[in-house]
Design a protein around this motif. Structure first.
Motif, short mmCIF file in Angstrom:
data_model
loop_
_atom_site.label_atom_id
_atom_site.label_comp_id
_atom_site.label_asym_id
_atom_site.label_seq_id
_atom_site.Cartn_x
_atom_site.Cartn_y
_atom_site.Cartn_z
N ALA A 1 -11.12 6.56 -7.06
CA ALA A 1 -11.56 6.15 -5.72
C ALA A 1 -12.51 7.18 -5.13
CB ALA A 1 -10.33 5.97 -4.82
N TYR B 1 -5.84 -6.65 -2.26
CA TYR B 1 -5.63 -5.21 -2.39
C TYR B 1 -6.37 -4.71 -3.63
CZ TYR B 1 -1.79 -5.97 0.92
OH TYR B 1 -1.05 -6.32 2.02
N ASP C 1 -16.18 6.72 -6.14
CA ASP C 1 -16.95 5.56 -5.67
C ASP C 1 -17.90 5.94 -4.54
OD1 ASP C 1 -15.79 4.02 -7.51
OD2 ASP C 1 -14.38 3.02 -6.15
N SER D 1 -4.24 4.70 -4.93
CA SER D 1 -4.97 4.45 -3.69
C SER D 1 -5.21 2.95 -3.54
CB SER D 1 -6.30 5.20 -3.71
OG SER D 1 -7.17 4.75 -2.70
N THR D 2 -5.06 2.41 -2.33
CA THR D 2 -5.33 0.98 -2.10
C THR D 2 -6.31 0.81 -0.95
OG1 THR D 2 -3.47 0.71 -0.60
CG2 THR D 2 -3.06 0.24 -2.92
N THR D 3 -7.14 -0.21 -1.07
CA THR D 3 -8.02 -0.65 0.01
C THR D 3 -7.79 -2.14 0.20
OG1 THR D 3 -9.66 0.99 -0.67
CG2 THR D 3 -10.38 -0.71 0.87
N PHE E 1 -8.68 -5.90 1.80
CA PHE E 1 -9.72 -6.79 2.29
C PHE E 1 -9.09 -8.15 2.60
CE2 PHE E 1 -11.60 -3.77 -0.67
CZ PHE E 1 -12.70 -3.31 0.01
N PRO F 1 0.81 -1.23 0.00
CA PRO F 1 0.00 0.00 0.00
C PRO F 1 0.84 1.27 0.00
CG PRO F 1 -0.93 -1.60 1.52
CD PRO F 1 0.41 -2.13 1.10
N ARG G 1 1.00 4.17 -2.81
CA ARG G 1 0.80 5.59 -2.49
C ARG G 1 1.90 6.43 -3.10
NH1 ARG G 1 2.54 9.49 0.37
NH2 ARG G 1 4.25 8.23 1.22
#
Length: 244
Positions: free
Chosen positions: A241, A233, A244, A213-215, A217, A204, A208
């Motif tokens: 992002a 990721y 959304d 951008s990373t999210t 789970f 991540p 950056r």
């Protein structure tokens, strides 16, 4: 009355066996090939791979440029990636897979309607990708040799950038982040799955630094009778992002 359908079934089985022999014969001259079947989405996928990655280790190649034949295994992260792609199925979306190995995720994506470019550092991996595409009734799955340290120009950008279990060595992490930046369309989405390796924790931050951008789970999947957690990721450009 049942002879007609029975004959048709036997004929179909013979055609399938001929196809398998035709597709796998060139690979079997150099590899001990095994087949497996896996259910993803709404169908079963057939996948050929070398029986043992360890038997493919080439000491000279390793000394020359650090090559280890990770491509020959089918990693659980690839299954998780394929399942994630099956949830979305955007019609005609252009997808690139980084480090595709024998092509499990790439083949599933192509079968789901993505326009796929499968890439790897090993020409042998791409031979298996092409064979696996044919085994699953797919034509036109494009492949390309890509060295992450000097990626080719002119490949364009993609609606989806995908990778599975490619963060296994720390030096790879900034290279992979840079490739996501290089190939991800402005409104595209990226997926990178990893079996919670320590080397992946900086992904991540590297994204950056690349302006992405990373999210994160967590997905669970079963392997050899055990439930395992796999990190997913999701990568976007900040503008996408924010939308959304």
């Amino acid at each position: 009355a049942g002879e007609g359908p029975a004959r048709a079934a036997v004929a179909a089985l013979r055609r399938e066996c001929r196809l398998m022999d035709e597709v796998l014969a060139p690979l079997r001259t150099r590899f001990d090939v095994v087949l497996r079947e896996t259910f993803v989405g709404d169908r079963t996928w057939r996948l050929a791979r070398p029986r043992s990655a360890d038997e493919l280790i080439d000491e000279a190649a390793f000394q020359r440029d650090g090559r280890i034949p990770y491509w020959a295994d089918v990693w659980l992260s690839a299954y998780v990636l394929a399942v994630e792609l099956a949830k979305r199925r955007p019609p005609g979306a252009r997808l690139i897979e980084l480090g595709c190995g024998v092509g499990f995720s790439a083949v599933v994506a192509a079968g789901l309607g993505y326009r796929v470019l499968a890439t790897d550092y090993y020409a042998e991996a791409l031979e298996f990708v092409s064979a696996n595409a044919r085994l699953n009734g797919l034509d036109g799955l494009a492949t390309a040799l890509v060295d992450w340290r000097s990626p080719p120009d002119g490949m364009g950008r993609f609606d989806v950038v995908a990778a599975a279990d490619v963060l296994y060595e720390r030096p790879n992490v900034p290279l992979v982040a840079a490739l996501f930046d290089r190939y991800l369309a402005d409104d595209g989405i990226g997926f990178c799955t990893d079996p919670q390796r320590g080397s992946a924790r900086s992904f991540p931050e590297e994204c950056r630094r690349a302006g992405l951008s990373t999210t994160a789970f967590i997905r669970t999947a079963e392997e050899n009778g055990r439930r395992r957690e796999i990190d997913l990721y999701v990568v976007r450009r900040p503008s996408a992002a924010d939308d959304d």
